[in-house]
Design an enzyme around this catalytic site. Structure first.
Site, PDB file in Angstrom:
ATOM      1  N   LYS A 154      43.319  37.341  33.139  1.00 10.86           N
ATOM      2  CA  LYS A 154      43.661  37.835  34.433  1.00 10.86           C
ATOM      3  C   LYS A 154      42.636  37.136  35.324  1.00 10.86           C
ATOM      4  O   LYS A 154      41.604  36.691  34.998  1.00 10.86           O
ATOM      5  CB  LYS A 154      43.441  39.321  34.589  1.00 10.86           C
ATOM      6  CG  LYS A 154      42.000  39.735  34.107  1.00 10.86           C
ATOM      7  CD  LYS A 154      42.181  41.299  34.199  1.00 10.86           C
ATOM      8  CE  LYS A 154      40.806  41.990  33.699  1.00 10.86           C
ATOM      9  NZ  LYS A 154      41.012  43.321  33.645  1.00 10.86           N
TER      10      LYS A 154
ATOM     11  N   CYS B 123      35.966  53.092  29.483  1.00 11.10           N
ATOM     12  CA  CYS B 123      35.555  52.015  28.554  1.00 11.10           C
ATOM     13  C   CYS B 123      34.619  51.074  29.209  1.00 11.10           C
ATOM     14  O   CYS B 123      34.639  51.212  30.557  1.00 11.10           O
ATOM     15  CB  CYS B 123      36.770  51.416  27.860  1.00 11.10           C
ATOM     16  SG  CYS B 123      37.595  50.292  28.931  1.00 11.10           S
TER      17      CYS B 123
ATOM     18  N   ARG C 122      46.071  38.205  39.893  1.00 14.97           N
ATOM     19  CA  ARG C 122      46.463  39.661  40.135  1.00 14.97           C
ATOM     20  C   ARG C 122      46.691  40.061  41.593  1.00 14.97           C
ATOM     21  O   ARG C 122      46.846  39.227  42.611  1.00 14.97           O
ATOM     22  CB  ARG C 122      45.630  40.730  39.503  1.00 14.97           C
ATOM     23  CG  ARG C 122      45.455  40.755  37.969  1.00 14.97           C
ATOM     24  CD  ARG C 122      46.360  41.231  37.258  1.00 14.97           C
ATOM     25  NE  ARG C 122      46.316  41.144  35.883  1.00 14.97           N
ATOM     26  CZ  ARG C 122      45.814  41.959  35.152  1.00 14.97           C
ATOM     27  NH1 ARG C 122      45.260  43.114  35.655  1.00 14.97           N
ATOM     28  NH2 ARG C 122      45.744  41.908  34.023  1.00 14.97           N
TER      29      ARG C 122
ATOM     30  N   ARG D  72      53.227  48.735  37.488  1.00 13.02           N
ATOM     31  CA  ARG D  72      52.004  48.690  38.754  1.00 13.02           C
ATOM     32  C   ARG D  72      52.564  47.539  39.704  1.00 13.02           C
ATOM     33  O   ARG D  72      53.096  46.544  39.453  1.00 13.02           O
ATOM     34  CB  ARG D  72      50.738  47.951  38.095  1.00 13.02           C
ATOM     35  CG  ARG D  72      49.763  47.891  39.253  1.00 13.02           C
ATOM     36  CD  ARG D  72      48.343  47.123  38.579  1.00 13.02           C
ATOM     37  NE  ARG D  72      47.849  48.001  37.670  1.00 13.02           N
ATOM     38  CZ  ARG D  72      47.161  47.367  36.602  1.00 13.02           C
ATOM     39  NH1 ARG D  72      46.978  46.252  36.333  1.00 13.02           N
ATOM     40  NH2 ARG D  72      46.482  48.597  35.578  1.00 13.02           N
TER      41      ARG D  72
ATOM     42  N   CYS E   4      36.910  48.944  35.164  1.00 14.08           N
ATOM     43  CA  CYS E   4      38.068  49.003  36.130  1.00 14.08           C
ATOM     44  C   CYS E   4      37.587  49.513  37.669  1.00 14.08           C
ATOM     45  O   CYS E   4      38.085  49.144  38.509  1.00 14.08           O
ATOM     46  CB  CYS E   4      39.335  49.656  35.608  1.00 14.08           C
ATOM     47  SG  CYS E   4      39.995  48.702  34.516  1.00 14.08           S
TER      48      CYS E   4
ATOM     49  N   CYS F 283      38.340  55.303  36.735  1.00 11.61           N
ATOM     50  CA  CYS F 283      39.359  54.749  36.300  1.00 11.61           C
ATOM     51  C   CYS F 283      40.376  55.855  35.552  1.00 11.61           C
ATOM     52  O   CYS F 283      40.008  56.702  35.699  1.00 11.61           O
ATOM     53  CB  CYS F 283      39.204  53.718  35.104  1.00 11.61           C
ATOM     54  SG  CYS F 283      38.524  54.288  33.559  1.00 11.61           S
TER      55      CYS F 283
ATOM     56  N   CYS G  45      45.487  55.324  29.138  1.00 10.13           N
ATOM     57  CA  CYS G  45      45.094  53.908  28.886  1.00 10.13           C
ATOM     58  C   CYS G  45      44.804  53.695  27.325  1.00 10.13           C
ATOM     59  O   CYS G  45      44.370  54.561  26.794  1.00 10.13           O
ATOM     60  CB  CYS G  45      43.786  53.899  29.729  1.00 10.13           C
ATOM     61  SG  CYS G  45      43.080  52.032  29.482  1.00 10.13           S
TER      62      CYS G  45
ATOM     63  N   LYS H 212      41.353  37.386  39.598  1.00 13.14           N
ATOM     64  CA  LYS H 212      41.200  38.348  40.643  1.00 13.14           C
ATOM     65  C   LYS H 212      40.885  37.638  41.688  1.00 13.14           C
ATOM     66  O   LYS H 212      39.786  36.837  41.894  1.00 13.14           O
ATOM     67  CB  LYS H 212      40.307  39.602  40.365  1.00 13.14           C
ATOM     68  CG  LYS H 212      40.806  40.546  39.183  1.00 13.14           C
ATOM     69  CD  LYS H 212      40.005  41.651  38.826  1.00 13.14           C
ATOM     70  CE  LYS H 212      40.827  42.382  37.990  1.00 13.14           C
ATOM     71  NZ  LYS H 212      39.989  43.565  37.539  1.00 13.14           N
TER      72      LYS H 212
END
Length: 609
Positions: free
Chosen positions: A246, A512, A161, A92, A516, A467, A473, A248
């Site tokens: 993470k 899930c 990110r 990514r 995302c 997603c 994944c 954002k």
């Protein structure tokens, strides 16, 4: 204040064991502490003739923008044959604001064929990711990406990110100021470790002493104030163990919440006129991730913290990140996001911590007014005699499939006309800087390769997001990207049957509960809970300022549209003028919605006709 974990502090443990003490650092924290600023033993493992990395390096690789995955479709067969999983890597990039040159786009397109699975995928954070890259091709792929002045450092991992920004390429002084802020933020909040260049680019190790670290070498800025930086010559913002999870960041423009700014740890809403950027309302504590089995995890929308002027934005952002660095939960990763720190400590405590590091008080947050969440698709005027074309990319996947040859069409257009590229938070793509005279030609190229224009699509398809989920994944428990087209086809048929064929209805599907595709702020969120079964969330608003509510759990994929149908019928019959589906669901309430479903007449769709 910042108290980094040191290797001497790590208890002896077997690889993979959880700490027995609930206040002990997680395994991820110990890995970061002994990684030598994200080096690990990645370089030596790259030289080995193996298909995968060790578990510890697998975690460190995330900071470099790499996820080690395997083809889950092949797992059962390979396991039966006694073989290892088919390991592959997802890479990514970090592309602030999703701004890509035509030259870089063509290289990315070629790399996806040479080293990937023949497709590019646009993420909801305005960047590209490549799937199916083999370990032996990692270094060549990342080198090629960096040759286009694009990095993968910061694409994943416990750090800030990719920073997202409203993609509309308007040629105004306000917009130019905003993009300058974006570039400054990306530099100020990025990791500074030389490990990335050592491993992927020149292979030379650089050891930096306390007297050698500085802005000239690493691009670091001056300390915000005492306490906001750490005494670390390599990572003055992050320190040895980076962030607990993470982080954002999003930049929005007041009035158009196309970036879903409230779903970010740090949201910055720009105010001003076409001629001048006045400043930003600061939002903190948003996040979509949750774990279905843990009620103490939940989606949360960001809370207003204050207002800052453009010259204050960098110190403000670094101060916010540093508070999360120092106080975020490092013993429970499911409680490690900024939203939980805010809810546990309180907004006033958080504001005080930020202001202490800044050395000045924040101004009150400005009231925010939202008109829409513009997808920026179709033809638009940039304000400089040129225009942009927004193209819908199904689930962000750029590929050729049968008569639908999106990848070929975009390659042809970019090669011939050399437009700028903007990736959007809705997984779409803008071609920018186009002369109005080529509009007809470009439309013909798209149609030649089976790509419809945005105005030719039904709203439910145009607004849909998903997603990646299976087969790559590792967190997915259900299908998403591969399941969405069939679902939308059935849903569009149902909408036509009940008189809502042209209704703007946003459907967001994930494999899930991590969210995302931001399912908890859409009109309808479909969240994978187990193989073939989904939770249905309804009631988000059209401008992303309200969370949806859980309507039904563990619904089989085949029944999703049937379960939604009574709600759609009731909406069509009883909506108020101009009311959107999410607003209707919230006004009516979950209890009444469930009563409607129980008492509704059996529809043709429910009879299987």
């Amino acid at each position: 204040m910042y108290n980094p974990i040191r290797i001497d502090d790590i208890p002896n443990e077997k690889e993979g064991d959880e700490m027995s003490d609930s206040h002990s650092p997680t395994k991820n924290e110990t890995i970061k502490a002994r990684s030598d600023y994200l080096r690990g033993t990645i370089a030596s493992e790259l030289a080995e003739n193996t298909a995968s990395f060790s578990d510890e390096n697998r975690e460190i690789l995330k900071f470099h923008g790499i996820y080690q995955q395997d083809d889950r479709d092949l797992r059962p067969q390979l396991k039966k044959q006694g073989q290892e999983p088919h390991h592959q890597m997802m890479i990514r990039a970090r592309i602030p604001g999703g701004i890509v040159t035509p030259e870089a786009y063509l290289v990315f397109d070629e790399l996806s064929d040479r080293y990937g699975q023949g497709s590019l995928r646009i993420t909801t954070r305005q960047t590209f990711q490549w799937h199916g890259v083999l370990k032996g091709n990692l270094k060549k792929t990342i080198r090629s990406i960096n040759e286009q002045l694009v990095t993968t450092l910061g694409g994943c991992g416990d750090q800030v990110r990719n920073i997202i920004l409203c993609p509309a390429p308007l040629n105004t002084p306000f917009r130019r100021e905003l993009e300058n802020v974006l570039k400054s933020l990306a530099d100020a909040l990025s990791a500074k470790t030389p490990a990335y260049h050592e491993i992927w680019l020149d292979g030379q190790r650089v050891d930096v002493g306390a007297d050698e670290a500085g802005a000239e070498i690493y691009g670091t800025s001056q300390p915000v104030s005492a306490g906001a930086e750490v005494a670390d010559p390599v990572e003055p913002l992050y320190g040895q163990t980076y962030l607990p999870r993470k982080f954002k960041v999003a930049l929005a423009i007041e009035g158009d919440n196309c970036v879903d700014v409230y779903t970010n740890d740090l949201g910055l809403v720009a105010h001003g006129t076409k001629e001048h950027l006045e400043g930003f309302t600061v939002l903190v504590g948003g996040g979509m991730g949750r774990t279905a089995s843990r009620p103490d995890t939940y989606p949360r929308l960001a809370t207003p913290l204050g207002f800052v002027t453009p010259d204050q934005i960098i110190p403000l952002a670094r101060a916010v990140v540093s508070v999360q660095r120092d106080y975020g939960n490092r013993s429970d990763r499911k409680q490690a996001r900024l939203k939980y720190l805010l809810d546990n400590r309180g907004l006033e405590w958080f504001r005080h911590e930020v202001e202490q590091r800044l050395g000045w008080e924040l101004l009150p947050a400005r009231p925010l007014h939202w008109k829409n969440t513009n997808d920026h698709l179709g033809w638009h005027d940039q304000g400089d005699g040129r225009g942009w074309l927004g193209i819908f990319i199904p689930s962000g996947r750029i590929r050729d499939t049968g008569s639908f040859r999106m990848k070929t069409a975009l390659r042809e257009i970019v090669s011939r006309y050399r437009p700028g590229i903007r990736l959007t938070p809705e997984q779409n793509l803008l071609l920018t800087g186009l002369d109005p005279g080529v509009r007809t030609e470009i439309s013909k190229v798209l149609h030649q390769f089976g790509v419809p224009l945005a105005e030719e699509l039904p709203p439910v398809q145009r607004l849909a997001m998903s997603c990646v989920a299976l087969p790559t994944c590792g967190l997915a428990v259900a299908e998403s990207e591969r399941a969405l087209p069939g679902l939308l086809e059935k849903l569009q048929q149902t909408l036509a049957e009940v008189g809502l064929a042209d209704e703007p209805l946003s459907v967001r599907m994930t494999g899930c509960p991590n969210g995302c595709a931001r399912p908890y702020v859409g009109d309808i969120g479909l969240v994978g809970r187990s193989p073939g079964r989904y939770d249905i969330w309804v009631g988000g608003d059209s401008v992303g300022t309200r969370l949806a509510s859980l309507y039904e759990t563990l619904v089989p994929y085949e029944e999703l549209v049937n379960v939604l149908r009574p709600l759609l019928v009731a909406f069509q019959r009883h909506r108020r003028p101009g009311e959107r589906f999410g607003d209707f669901c919230t006004r009516v309430g979950l209890q009444h919605l469930r009563e409607i479903a129980k008492t509704s007449e059996t529809s043709p769709a429910q009879k299987g006709l």
